[in-house]
Design an enzyme around this catalytic site. Structure first.
Site, mmCIF file in Angstrom:
data_model
loop_
_atom_site.group_PDB
_atom_site.id
_atom_site.type_symbol
_atom_site.label_atom_id
_atom_site.label_comp_id
_atom_site.label_asym_id
_atom_site.label_seq_id
_atom_site.Cartn_x
_atom_site.Cartn_y
_atom_site.Cartn_z
ATOM 1 N N HIS A 80 0.841 -1.196 0.000
ATOM 2 C CA HIS A 80 0.000 0.000 0.000
ATOM 3 C C HIS A 80 0.876 1.245 0.000
ATOM 4 O O HIS A 80 1.982 1.255 0.559
ATOM 5 C CB HIS A 80 -0.994 -0.008 1.157
ATOM 6 C CG HIS A 80 -0.405 -0.008 2.528
ATOM 7 N ND1 HIS A 80 0.050 1.139 3.153
ATOM 8 C CD2 HIS A 80 -0.212 -1.018 3.421
ATOM 9 C CE1 HIS A 80 0.486 0.841 4.359
ATOM 10 N NE2 HIS A 80 0.349 -0.460 4.554
ATOM 11 N N ASP A 82 -0.005 4.324 1.166
ATOM 12 C CA ASP A 82 -0.346 5.344 2.155
ATOM 13 C C ASP A 82 0.311 5.069 3.492
ATOM 14 O O ASP A 82 0.796 3.970 3.767
ATOM 15 C CB ASP A 82 -1.870 5.437 2.326
ATOM 16 C CG ASP A 82 -2.498 4.105 2.714
ATOM 17 O OD1 ASP A 82 -2.091 3.069 2.167
ATOM 18 O OD2 ASP A 82 -3.398 4.083 3.580
ATOM 19 N N ASP A 111 6.152 0.400 7.327
ATOM 20 C CA ASP A 111 4.746 0.157 6.984
ATOM 21 C C ASP A 111 4.279 1.148 5.924
ATOM 22 O O ASP A 111 3.549 2.082 6.223
ATOM 23 C CB ASP A 111 3.898 0.271 8.253
ATOM 24 C CG ASP A 111 2.472 -0.175 8.062
ATOM 25 O OD1 ASP A 111 2.172 -0.815 7.050
ATOM 26 O OD2 ASP A 111 1.643 0.134 8.935
ATOM 27 N N GLU A 143 -5.065 1.767 2.382
ATOM 28 C CA GLU A 143 -5.073 0.587 3.249
ATOM 29 C C GLU A 143 -5.219 0.980 4.705
ATOM 30 O O GLU A 143 -5.855 0.274 5.490
ATOM 31 C CB GLU A 143 -3.784 -0.213 3.035
ATOM 32 C CG GLU A 143 -3.758 -1.585 3.715
ATOM 33 C CD GLU A 143 -3.296 -1.552 5.168
ATOM 34 O OE1 GLU A 143 -3.507 -2.552 5.873
ATOM 35 O OE2 GLU A 143 -2.728 -0.521 5.611
ATOM 36 N N GLU A 144 -4.640 2.111 5.089
ATOM 37 C CA GLU A 144 -4.637 2.524 6.488
ATOM 38 C C GLU A 144 -5.970 3.127 6.942
ATOM 39 O O GLU A 144 -6.123 3.449 8.120
ATOM 40 C CB GLU A 144 -3.518 3.542 6.737
ATOM 41 C CG GLU A 144 -2.110 3.014 6.496
ATOM 42 C CD GLU A 144 -1.661 2.021 7.557
ATOM 43 O OE1 GLU A 144 -2.486 1.610 8.392
ATOM 44 O OE2 GLU A 144 -0.474 1.647 7.538
ATOM 45 N N GLU A 168 3.633 -6.264 4.089
ATOM 46 C CA GLU A 168 3.409 -5.607 5.375
ATOM 47 C C GLU A 168 4.493 -6.022 6.376
ATOM 48 O O GLU A 168 5.153 -7.056 6.216
ATOM 49 C CB GLU A 168 2.033 -5.995 5.930
ATOM 50 C CG GLU A 168 0.854 -5.469 5.143
ATOM 51 C CD GLU A 168 0.467 -4.057 5.551
ATOM 52 O OE1 GLU A 168 1.257 -3.404 6.260
ATOM 53 O OE2 GLU A 168 -0.631 -3.626 5.168
ATOM 54 N N HIS A 355 3.414 2.818 12.982
ATOM 55 C CA HIS A 355 2.393 3.710 13.535
ATOM 56 C C HIS A 355 2.874 4.458 14.772
ATOM 57 O O HIS A 355 2.061 4.805 15.632
ATOM 58 C CB HIS A 355 1.101 2.948 13.865
ATOM 59 C CG HIS A 355 0.402 2.373 12.676
ATOM 60 N ND1 HIS A 355 -0.916 1.972 12.720
ATOM 61 C CD2 HIS A 355 0.810 2.133 11.415
ATOM 62 C CE1 HIS A 355 -1.272 1.505 11.534
ATOM 63 N NE2 HIS A 355 -0.231 1.589 10.728
#
Length: 384
Positions: A80, A82, A111, A143-144, A168, A355
């Site tokens: 992904h 984003d 990530d 995706e997030e 991931e 994150h």
């Protein structure tokens, strides 16, 4: 490998410096178009055929599908584009500048922006003329937040290949299963009145108390009925996350709201579970003069369960010497599996750093990932 790592670093620095936050809060949400254009430039130069897919309203959101070779049932390398939002004040440096600290540090490194330069690096060891089946690079949007990119592919029926590796962060442990997620909001609207006489109103908080009992009973029953020993917590979970209602001790509570989430193991019908909960709300509300509804802040995310004998699972177990495992976080895998693929989650980042401030990826794991991808491309795209 030194020159290869230098190219990975250079490309990763460009991706980190290109913000592509996705968020359910419009104040933070932004387009991923600039990241997609960087990837299109690089993969186009590597000889891939390119397809851009517009997948969402609001800020421009795109998927990029890059294909090398012809035919079906090849290898899909999926990531992904984003990142989550960040609070720069918590970082030791600029989140949008790649730094050498504990590996490669910057927003989205683990990530999972590092995955795309790794794929390009792995291609340096592949003779294109030897491809017997296609190699597809998939770069998705959102995706997030909403998983709009993967949902777009599923809704369009776009099967891109049989074997899907999603990069991931797993610290190079192959993952074949994860739980699904559903977020729910229960809203009850009663009638306020003076607390000296409960007959003057309809107390929404009283009814929510009854619904809380129903939810806890459902949680206990579901945990026993749906067990999967591959997970550390073998059953589904239901978390009661927030409750708000009323405004004064001497007023009957006229409105009450409860937020919860469900983490569903494979085999639990998450849509069916939500319908059961909606039925609880309707029954309690109908019996008490309160109106009630179940709202879904986001569409549920299914659980992932790829077969233990899937070819890509076996290949990654052999390459790493590690048995495929299960995780609690969700990915785009279920949407791709719904199209007939077999998805495995496998990447060099570590979910423990994702994150959060100073997100990073270890250089040694980047090197290992490049080597493993070359082996997989050889196995799934070059051999008959």
């Amino acid at each position: 490998m030194t020159d290869t790592l230098g190219m990975v670093r250079s490309r990763l620095a460009e991706l980190v410096a290109t913000p592509s936050v996705s968020c359910v809060d419009p104040a933070h949400d932004m387009s991923n178009a600039d990241v997609v254009e960087l990837l299109a430039e690089w993969f186009g130069a590597a000889g891939f055929d390119l397809e851009r897919q517009h997948v969402a309203h609001g800020p421009d959101k795109l998927n990029l599908v890059a294909r090398l070779g012809d035919g079906d049932d090849g290898l899909v390398l999926s990531g992904h584009t984003d990142t989550v939002p960040c609070d720069a004040s918590g970082w030791h440096g600029d989140p949008f500048t790649l730094e050498e600290r504990d590996g490669r540090c910057g927003l989205g490194t683990a990530d999972m922006k590092v995955f795309f330069p790794i794929v390009l690096a792995a291609l340096e060891g592949v003779e294109r003329r030897r491809l017997r089946r296609p190699l597809v690079m998939l770069a998705t949007a959102d995706e997030e937040s909403s998983m709009a990119g993967a949902r777009h592919l599923e809704q369009a029926g776009r099967r891109l290949g049989r074997h899907v590796l999603i990069g991931e962060p797993t610290a190079l442990v192959p993952i074949r299963k994860h739980k699904g997620i559903a977020l729910g909001r229960i809203v009850l609207e009663g009638r306020s009145g003076h607390s000296s006489d409960p007959r003057l109103g309809a107390n929404a908080l009283d009814r929510m108390h009854e619904i809380l009992g129903d939810l806890k009973a459902w949680r206990a029953e579901a945990a026993e009925r749906h067990r999967d020993a591959d997970f550390k917590l073998p059953g589904p979970t239901l978390n009661l996350g927030s409750i708000r209602g009323g405004d004064s001790p001497n007023r009957i509570c006229g409105e009450c709201e409860l937020l919860f989430d469900i983490r569903a193991v494979p085999g639990l019908d998450i849509e069916g579970a939500l319908e059961e909960i909606a039925g609880m709300v309707r029954r309690r509300a109908a019996a008490s003069g309160v109106t009630g509804r179940l709202e879904l802040p986001m569409q549920p995310l299914p659980a992932l369960a790829t077969a233990p004998d899937a070819a890509l699972v076996s290949a990654l177990e052999a390459a790493t010497g590690t048995r495929a495992a299960s995780v609690a976080f969700a990915t785009e895998g279920p949407f791709l599996n719904a199209l007939g693929a077999e998805s495995v989650i496998f990447g060099p980042g570590d979910i423990a750093t994702a994150h959060q401030p100073d997100e990073h990826v270890e250089i040694a794991k980047v090197e290992t990932m490049i080597a493993i991808l070359r082996t997989l491309i050889e196995q799934f795209c070059c051999h008959e």
